[in-house]
Each structure stands twice: as structure tokens, then as C-alpha cells.
Design a protein around this motif. Sequence first.
Motif, PDB file in Angstrom:
ATOM      1  N   SER A  52      39.594  35.003  18.026  1.00 22.67           N
ATOM      2  CA  SER A  52      38.551  35.731  18.745  1.00 22.67           C
ATOM      3  C   SER A  52      38.248  37.042  18.033  1.00 22.67           C
ATOM      4  N   ARG A  53      37.009  37.465  18.147  1.00 24.20           N
ATOM      5  CA  ARG A  53      36.628  38.763  17.601  1.00 24.20           C
ATOM      6  C   ARG A  53      37.144  39.903  18.487  1.00 24.20           C
ATOM      7  N   LYS A  54      37.333  39.604  19.758  1.00 25.11           N
ATOM      8  CA  LYS A  54      37.728  40.620  20.735  1.00 25.11           C
ATOM      9  C   LYS A  54      39.211  40.508  21.049  1.00 25.11           C
ATOM     10  N   GLU A  55      39.820  41.640  21.390  1.00 30.90           N
ATOM     11  CA  GLU A  55      41.175  41.658  21.925  1.00 30.90           C
ATOM     12  C   GLU A  55      41.107  41.795  23.442  1.00 30.90           C
ATOM     13  N   TYR A  56      42.129  41.280  24.116  1.00 31.11           N
ATOM     14  CA  TYR A  56      42.176  41.300  25.579  1.00 31.11           C
ATOM     15  C   TYR A  56      43.493  41.906  26.041  1.00 31.11           C
ATOM     16  N   LEU A  57      43.412  42.760  27.035  1.00 29.60           N
ATOM     17  CA  LEU A  57      44.604  43.242  27.731  1.00 29.60           C
ATOM     18  C   LEU A  57      44.432  42.854  29.190  1.00 29.60           C
ATOM     19  N   PHE A  58      45.032  41.739  29.539  1.00 28.64           N
ATOM     20  CA  PHE A  58      44.897  41.064  30.833  1.00 28.64           C
ATOM     21  C   PHE A  58      43.542  40.342  30.920  1.00 28.64           C
ATOM     22  N   GLY A  59      43.505  39.355  31.771  1.00 32.34           N
ATOM     23  CA  GLY A  59      42.285  38.598  31.968  1.00 32.34           C
ATOM     24  C   GLY A  59      42.573  37.141  32.271  1.00 32.34           C
TER      25      GLY A  59
ATOM     26  N   PRO B 251      49.296  42.146  35.218  1.00 29.91           N
ATOM     27  CA  PRO B 251      50.573  42.865  35.151  1.00 29.91           C
ATOM     28  C   PRO B 251      51.708  42.219  35.946  1.00 29.91           C
ATOM     29  N   GLN B 252      51.386  41.330  36.853  1.00 31.95           N
ATOM     30  CA  GLN B 252      52.422  40.731  37.695  1.00 31.95           C
ATOM     31  C   GLN B 252      52.879  39.348  37.242  1.00 31.95           C
ATOM     32  N   ARG B 253      51.989  38.586  36.574  1.00 31.74           N
ATOM     33  CA  ARG B 253      52.327  37.201  36.281  1.00 31.74           C
ATOM     34  C   ARG B 253      51.416  36.618  35.209  1.00 31.74           C
ATOM     35  N   ILE B 254      51.878  35.514  34.633  1.00 25.82           N
ATOM     36  CA  ILE B 254      51.093  34.684  33.734  1.00 25.82           C
ATOM     37  C   ILE B 254      51.072  33.285  34.335  1.00 25.82           C
ATOM     38  N   ILE B 255      49.872  32.724  34.495  1.00 24.53           N
ATOM     39  CA  ILE B 255      49.735  31.390  35.069  1.00 24.53           C
ATOM     40  C   ILE B 255      49.010  30.510  34.058  1.00 24.53           C
TER      41      ILE B 255
ATOM     42  N   ALA C  42      37.231  36.261  31.520  1.00 22.84           N
ATOM     43  CA  ALA C  42      37.024  37.296  32.541  1.00 22.84           C
ATOM     44  C   ALA C  42      38.165  38.288  32.392  1.00 22.84           C
ATOM     45  N   ASP C  43      37.866  39.484  31.917  1.00 20.99           N
ATOM     46  CA  ASP C  43      38.925  40.440  31.633  1.00 20.99           C
ATOM     47  C   ASP C  43      38.866  41.618  32.594  1.00 20.99           C
ATOM     48  N   GLY C  44      39.817  42.528  32.405  1.00 22.39           N
ATOM     49  CA  GLY C  44      39.836  43.755  33.188  1.00 22.39           C
ATOM     50  C   GLY C  44      40.231  43.539  34.639  1.00 22.39           C
TER      51      GLY C  44
ATOM     52  N   ASN D  12      44.897  41.443  40.123  1.00 27.58           N
ATOM     53  CA  ASN D  12      45.799  41.170  41.253  1.00 27.58           C
ATOM     54  C   ASN D  12      45.840  39.692  41.636  1.00 27.58           C
ATOM     55  N   GLN D  13      45.301  38.828  40.786  1.00 21.98           N
ATOM     56  CA  GLN D  13      45.247  37.409  41.121  1.00 21.98           C
ATOM     57  C   GLN D  13      46.649  36.810  41.191  1.00 21.98           C
ATOM     58  N   GLU D  14      46.855  35.934  42.181  1.00 26.98           N
ATOM     59  CA  GLU D  14      48.118  35.209  42.312  1.00 26.98           C
ATOM     60  C   GLU D  14      47.831  33.852  42.920  1.00 26.98           C
ATOM     61  N   LEU D  15      48.835  32.983  42.915  1.00 33.25           N
ATOM     62  CA  LEU D  15      48.672  31.667  43.505  1.00 33.25           C
ATOM     63  C   LEU D  15      48.732  31.761  45.025  1.00 33.25           C
ATOM     64  N   ASP D  16      47.780  31.126  45.689  1.00 32.45           N
ATOM     65  CA  ASP D  16      47.865  31.022  47.144  1.00 32.45           C
ATOM     66  C   ASP D  16      48.805  29.871  47.500  1.00 32.45           C
ATOM     67  N   SER D  17      48.949  29.576  48.772  1.00 32.28           N
ATOM     68  CA  SER D  17      49.909  28.548  49.194  1.00 32.28           C
ATOM     69  C   SER D  17      49.544  27.181  48.637  1.00 32.28           C
ATOM     70  N   ALA D  18      48.240  26.881  48.572  1.00 33.97           N
ATOM     71  CA  ALA D  18      47.820  25.599  48.011  1.00 33.97           C
ATOM     72  C   ALA D  18      48.150  25.532  46.522  1.00 33.97           C
ATOM     73  N   GLY D  19      47.939  26.642  45.814  1.00 36.54           N
ATOM     74  CA  GLY D  19      48.279  26.689  44.399  1.00 36.54           C
ATOM     75  C   GLY D  19      49.765  26.529  44.156  1.00 36.54           C
ATOM     76  N   GLN D  20      50.577  27.140  45.009  1.00 34.15           N
ATOM     77  CA  GLN D  20      52.024  26.985  44.882  1.00 34.15           C
ATOM     78  C   GLN D  20      52.438  25.527  45.078  1.00 34.15           C
ATOM     79  N   GLU D  21      51.791  24.846  46.018  1.00 32.88           N
ATOM     80  CA  GLU D  21      52.116  23.439  46.248  1.00 32.88           C
ATOM     81  C   GLU D  21      51.703  22.582  45.057  1.00 32.88           C
ATOM     82  N   ARG D  22      50.538  22.859  44.475  1.00 32.35           N
ATOM     83  CA  ARG D  22      50.100  22.107  43.295  1.00 32.35           C
ATOM     84  C   ARG D  22      51.046  22.351  42.125  1.00 32.35           C
ATOM     85  N   LEU D  23      51.494  23.603  41.966  1.00 29.34           N
ATOM     86  CA  LEU D  23      52.440  23.938  40.906  1.00 29.34           C
ATOM     87  C   LEU D  23      53.737  23.138  41.065  1.00 29.34           C
ATOM     88  N   LYS D  24      54.275  23.107  42.267  1.00 34.51           N
ATOM     89  CA  LYS D  24      55.517  22.357  42.513  1.00 34.51           C
ATOM     90  C   LYS D  24      55.314  20.870  42.244  1.00 34.51           C
ATOM     91  N   TRP D  25      54.157  20.361  42.630  1.00 34.76           N
ATOM     92  CA  TRP D  25      53.862  18.937  42.444  1.00 34.76           C
ATOM     93  C   TRP D  25      53.844  18.577  40.957  1.00 34.76           C
TER      94      TRP D  25
END
Length: 270
Positions: A64-71, A153-157, A222-224, A229-242
Motif C-alpha cells: 500500500s502507498r499509505k500507512e495505517y495505525l488502527f483500522g 487498541p483493544q483487539r485484533i479480529i 476504514a481507518d482512525g 472501539n469495535q468489538e465482537l457482539d454476542s452473535a460474533g462471539q458465537e460465530r467465532l467459537k463455531w
Amino acid sequence: MASSIAFLAAAAFLFVTYYSSSAKASDFNKDFEITWGDGRAKIAENGQLLTLSLDRASGSGFQSRKEYLFGKIDMQLKLVPGNSAGTVTAYYLSSQGPSHDEIDFEFLGNLSGDPYTLHTNVFSQGKGNREQQFHLWFDPTMDFHTYSILWNPQRIIFSVDGTPIREFKNAESVGVAYPKKQPMRIYSSLWNADDWATRGGLVKTDWSQAPFTASYRSFNAADGDDWVNQELDSAGQERLKWVQSKYMIYNYCTDSKRFPQGFPPECTLN
């Protein structure tokens, strides 16, 4: 099996509906530069398609031509079809230097008819060795599929077609470095790794099948603050476990032979 695929398909439909309504048209000419390969990497269709090729002489790559800090980074890939044993298609975020940070997707080639292995890893301050591997619930060579990295800052998904497959949480509270200070570029490459990529190097690249080609389209970033503050909701957590119960084939956090004195501290959070 049918019910599991239907479950994932429903999740993917919700993601695609959102993605289609929010993504901007990408232009590989503007967003990326080809960095190596001596003509083996090509941008076509007015910047809407990029292909990487590998033959006996060389692979190819871009960044990429651009650098990203989170996104949140989305890219659609169609992988090398047929007998791709020995090849690796890498798609990742990375900074530079010996204390670099890195977030990896790597697709390990296979004998025709065997499943691809999707290899993931996270480096922070030069330290990696945090591998998780998966088989996919579809043939990734037949069509394009969306591979996403959400990094804040809280997680990588890590997600595939909107379905989360891995979450790596910030474990600084237990003394583990987390990638949060070094901007990273997006990189991708197609290269020969038949010393290890397929069955531990037992299966070598069949150069009669060359050139091997992987294709890319529909990049979106989508950066910045959009994802800070994005995180997995309960449905996302269930899909992850599955996904992890059905399709994970290796997890460093359960490899007692590798860590006989105890698992790395971040494993208590991930």
C-alpha cells in the motif's frame, strides 16, 4: 455440515449487505504500488483488479502507498487454483525494522483436491510465534472471498466473509507487548516456499503447473476513529467459537509440546 455452512452463509450475507452499501470503489493504481516481480504483478480493469504470479524464476508482490495505525482492512482474494503445493500467498500488515509489528494472513498451497491451510500470526515488537491455522468452509480458488483485519487498541479480529475466525486481545495487563504504536502498510506476495509450506515441505512445487496466479479486488480501508472501539457482539462471539471448534487445525495456545513450561500469558485472554 450442511447446518454449519448455512450458519456461516447467513453471517456472511449480513456482512456482504453492509459491505456493499459502505465500501468505496478501490483503485489499485492509486492505493498500491507493485514492489517486485519483474512484470509478474499486473493491475487491470481500470485499477479494479490486481494479479500476482509465480513461476520458477520469481514470485511477485505489492504494498500500500499509505500507512495505517488502527483500522479495518478488507480485501477480496481468489487463490491459486489446482495443484498449488509449495506456494504461499501472503496478505498482511507490517511495520519495518527488527522490532516490527505484523498481522498476518498466509494461504498455504495444497495438492489439488486438498483444503488450503489459512495461517494467521501476530507480531509485536519483533516477537511472533502466535500461530493459529484453519481450513476454510469453501473452496477459496473458485471465487473471490473477503478477508478482513480489524485492528484497534483493544483487539485484533481476523474475519473471512464477515465471519470472525480469530481474536487477539491486548494483553499488556499481563506483560505482553501489543502492536499499537507503529503504523503499518498492507503487503501481499505470492512466492515459493516448498521447503515448508505443504505437509512440512514433503510436497514440492510442481513447476509444470506454473505460472501460479492469485487475484485481488474490492480493497477497502476504514481507518482512525471509525473502528477504534469495535468489538465482537454476542452473535460474533458465537460465530467465532463455531469456526474455531469446526475449522481450527492448530492453536499455539494449546500446543503443550511447544510450551511444556506453560502457555504464553496472552493465552489466558485469547
